[in-house]
Design an enzyme around this catalytic site. Sequence first.
Site, PDB file in Angstrom:
ATOM      1  CG  ASP A   1      36.101  13.496  41.580  1.00 41.93           C
ATOM      2  OD1 ASP A   1      36.801  12.679  42.176  1.00 41.93           O
ATOM      3  OD2 ASP A   1      35.428  13.216  40.572  1.00 41.93           O
TER       4      ASP A   1
HETATM    5  C1  GLC Z   1      31.281  13.935  39.073  1.00 42.50           C
HETATM    6  C2  GLC Z   1      32.067  12.651  39.025  1.00 42.50           C
HETATM    7  C3  GLC Z   1      31.819  11.808  40.257  1.00 42.50           C
HETATM    8  C4  GLC Z   1      31.985  12.621  41.483  1.00 42.50           C
HETATM    9  C5  GLC Z   1      31.134  13.866  41.456  1.00 42.50           C
HETATM   10  C6  GLC Z   1      31.368  14.768  42.646  1.00 42.50           C
HETATM   11  O1  GLC Z   1      29.934  13.657  38.874  1.00 42.50           O
HETATM   12  O2  GLC Z   1      31.764  11.902  37.871  1.00 42.50           O
HETATM   13  O3  GLC Z   1      32.696  10.717  40.271  1.00 42.50           O
HETATM   14  O4  GLC Z   1      31.667  11.829  42.588  1.00 42.50           O
HETATM   15  O5  GLC Z   1      31.431  14.592  40.297  1.00 42.50           O
HETATM   16  O6  GLC Z   1      32.599  15.399  42.612  1.00 42.50           O
HETATM   17  C1  GLC Z   2      35.740  18.326  38.300  1.00 44.16           C
HETATM   18  C2  GLC Z   2      34.264  18.415  38.551  1.00 44.16           C
HETATM   19  C3  GLC Z   2      33.734  17.183  39.214  1.00 44.16           C
HETATM   20  C4  GLC Z   2      34.219  15.956  38.501  1.00 44.16           C
HETATM   21  C5  GLC Z   2      35.739  15.996  38.319  1.00 44.16           C
HETATM   22  C6  GLC Z   2      36.221  14.765  37.607  1.00 44.16           C
HETATM   23  O1  GLC Z   2      36.405  18.271  39.498  1.00 44.16           O
HETATM   24  O2  GLC Z   2      33.922  19.520  39.344  1.00 44.16           O
HETATM   25  O3  GLC Z   2      32.342  17.230  39.238  1.00 44.16           O
HETATM   26  O4  GLC Z   2      33.883  14.854  39.254  1.00 44.16           O
HETATM   27  O5  GLC Z   2      36.093  17.151  37.628  1.00 44.16           O
HETATM   28  O6  GLC Z   2      36.699  14.952  36.342  1.00 44.16           O
END
Ligand code: GLC
Ligand code: GLC
Length: 821
Positions: A492
């Site tokens: 993300d």
């Molecule tokens: C969080 C989110 C997931 C994402 C991950 C890496 O665990 O829930 O959807 O893939 O972060 O950014």
């Molecule tokens: C932030 C976090 C990631 C998560 C995302 C979604 O980017 O670092 O882990 O997946 O929020 O809310």
Amino acid sequence: MRYGRFDDENREYVIERPDTPLPWVNYLGCEAYFGLISNTAGGYSFYRDARLRRISRFRYNNAPLDASGRMIYLRHEGERETSDPLFWSPAWQPVRRPLDEYECRHGLGYTVIRSRQGAITSSIRYFVPLGESLEIWDLTLTNIGGRPAHLSVFSAIEFCLWDAWDDLTNYQRNLSTGEVEVEDGVIYHKTEYRERRNHFAYFACSRPLAGFDTQREVFLGPYRGWDSPAAVESGRVSNSIAHGWQPIGAQHVRVDLQPGEDTRIIFLLGYHENPAGEKFDPPGSQTLNKRHLRPVLDHYRQPEKVETAFLALGAYWDGLLSRFQVNTPDEHANRILNLWNGYQMMATFNLSRAASSFESGIGRGIGFRDSSQDLLGFVHLVPERARERLLDLAATQLPNGGAYHQYQPLTKRGNHDIGSGFNDDPLWLILAAAAYLKETGDVRLLDERVPYDGTPGTETALYEHLQRALRFTLDRLGPHGLPLIGRADWNDCLNLNCFSDTPGESFQTTANRDGNVAESVFLAGLFLLASQEMIGIARFHHRLPDVEAFLLAVREMENAVWKAGWDGQWFRRAFDSFGRPVGSQECDEGQIFIEPQGMCVMAGLGIVDGRARAALDSVAARLATSHGILLLQPAYSRYYLHLGEISSYPPGYKENAGIFCHTNPWIMIAETKIGRGDLAFDYYRRINPSLREEISDLHRCEPYVYAQMIAGRDAPSHGEAKNSWLTGSAAWAHVAMTQWILGIRPEYEGLRIDPCIPSSWDGFSARRTFRGRTFQIVVRNPDGVCQGVAEMKVDGVDVPGVVVPADLPEGDHSVEVRLGR
Ligand code: GLC
Ligand code: GLC
């Protein structure tokens, strides 16, 4: 250092002191009513939706931590020993007066907190009966001293005014809306019931009350906290009726105990909805209709009914977990696989990423990619519910095959605030559907009619949803023929089109550049994996012409990866919006990322020609630490506008070179793909929570569940975990261990048994339910190899290949496998 121990036989984790490094939590409820409960009874409850139907309040970010929750106070009314305090909390919080003995047992859907203060022992068992929208606090008090004890028991809960976000922000209104009713000793919280709500909460007790309070400031006294309520200190409640301000439920019960005597008090906290048109009783009044609820209260005020419900809960978990049990030479693997991993996966199934010590319940709904991946792990536990989840997810898909990033569990509608544009999202649905189909053989799923964007009239067969999901990637290819990344892919925080320079802007939703250049190699790997699954699905569904088309797409994508995605010693991560590689030797920082190494090898790339091995050797050399495998190296030491959130984190945390546990199982699986069972299992052990119990002072999170992140080598607190419980790590660790290391893998035609284990193991056994049959599997490894089935017998008869056929007669079957050269 440890703070407790595993009680494997009783299937509990026993916490031996209340002051754990962080609150160590458990979940109550497994259907509609849920609660989080810590080892000191902190936490909160909600009905279906942690944001929209919050029943009780909890203050995140509070000091001290976790001081609000399910409060019970005991107070001496008669004479007491000089060493006895006037009052205390038998769960330690919120009073925090030292206890003479303390123990918390977190079990499957219940928590028991036992303690002793002087001559008074207390045991409180918390659980949610199956099929009910209420929780029980089952308190037993015993006087083990030599003289009579006269006690007051106070219980208290702080009601949330339903929408947890509004409750935290909208005081100009909320401080005037609170309403309660008290009738026959039951406290009803009915804020907003007069207008548009047809639901209320209640707090009841099995004993006659000496009194109650429902206005927080009356119970606590001005400027006092939950650690020393004036009512508890003085021993007197005021029968206050809340009008506005802060409605609570506080009950006062008097108890006299002779030496050796015990007594049991049952508290019920619950949620109730009335049928439309039957809100009030008598009709036309403003009094809550309690007709439908009364029988429930009468039922659970009886200790024997509570006991029956508790046994039923145990039987429910027995049934679920018995579908897969293993016995390997590694006690930590056994313990986690047989119990906690399955249990954690049910929490991620139920709650996605909604409510934990780190997820406030007001942020995220059900994540499209998160829930799709969770399903890979839990599908064998609750196939029927997995089916429903698949259809719900697909119904939030957009007509172009894309997906809302999240949906709200109460409405099942895509969440407009976050929208779509995470280009990996739709592909995970294919993986999830394939997992369900292989587990169940239920081909009819593919013909289910499902709408797009929740819009009636747009229904197509689910199979077409999956086709459109693949198409979505192919319609969005970049300059190198690789998939465009969009807002982000699985990571993300890799926001290559975002260019955010405004403080506070959300990286997830901010306006993006046109996005026609930045591409993802990881997404290419995921596309390949999903295409292979789609080919399997098409064959299973007799759509043979489609298979050709998918194969063509696969070949083209493979070419694109080899042309632009290979960096010499590993797979690159992406191309930024200027067309420059990310995750390459050419970069100053972020030269190698874990995700494409895992995903591309899982998709089968480079296995034959040795490039997979080279990539995994690079992972071992550059990313592996004793606490798990880092997401990237070197960490980004500053913020890069063109990379986005990933470089917003200080080095070593989260996506910026943290150990993002979710990705580690991909490497474990990849290692099994090249036959290295020793290393695969070694990686498994590094993040196995049970093995981290010894270092609880460092790890800090619960030793019975996976955490999303462990701080990486670049962080000052390398090895410290965060974001426990709700993480895709649970499902992926389970998949890696059971399907690839133990190698017990559902396929369309049967159950494949093709282990890739540590060469030091002399074998293992497992019991697996699959399509209505139960297989007792025994694997022997006399030659000390990692991989290679030399012989397989089913019910004593030699079977060619490694797949136990799905069409055996129903019932129990034995499978014997010999590994060898
Ligand atoms: C969080 C989110 C997931 C994402 C991950 C890496 O665990 O829930 O959807 O893939 O972060 O950014
Ligand atoms: C932030 C976090 C990631 C998560 C995302 C979604 O980017 O670092 O882990 O997946 O929020 O809310």
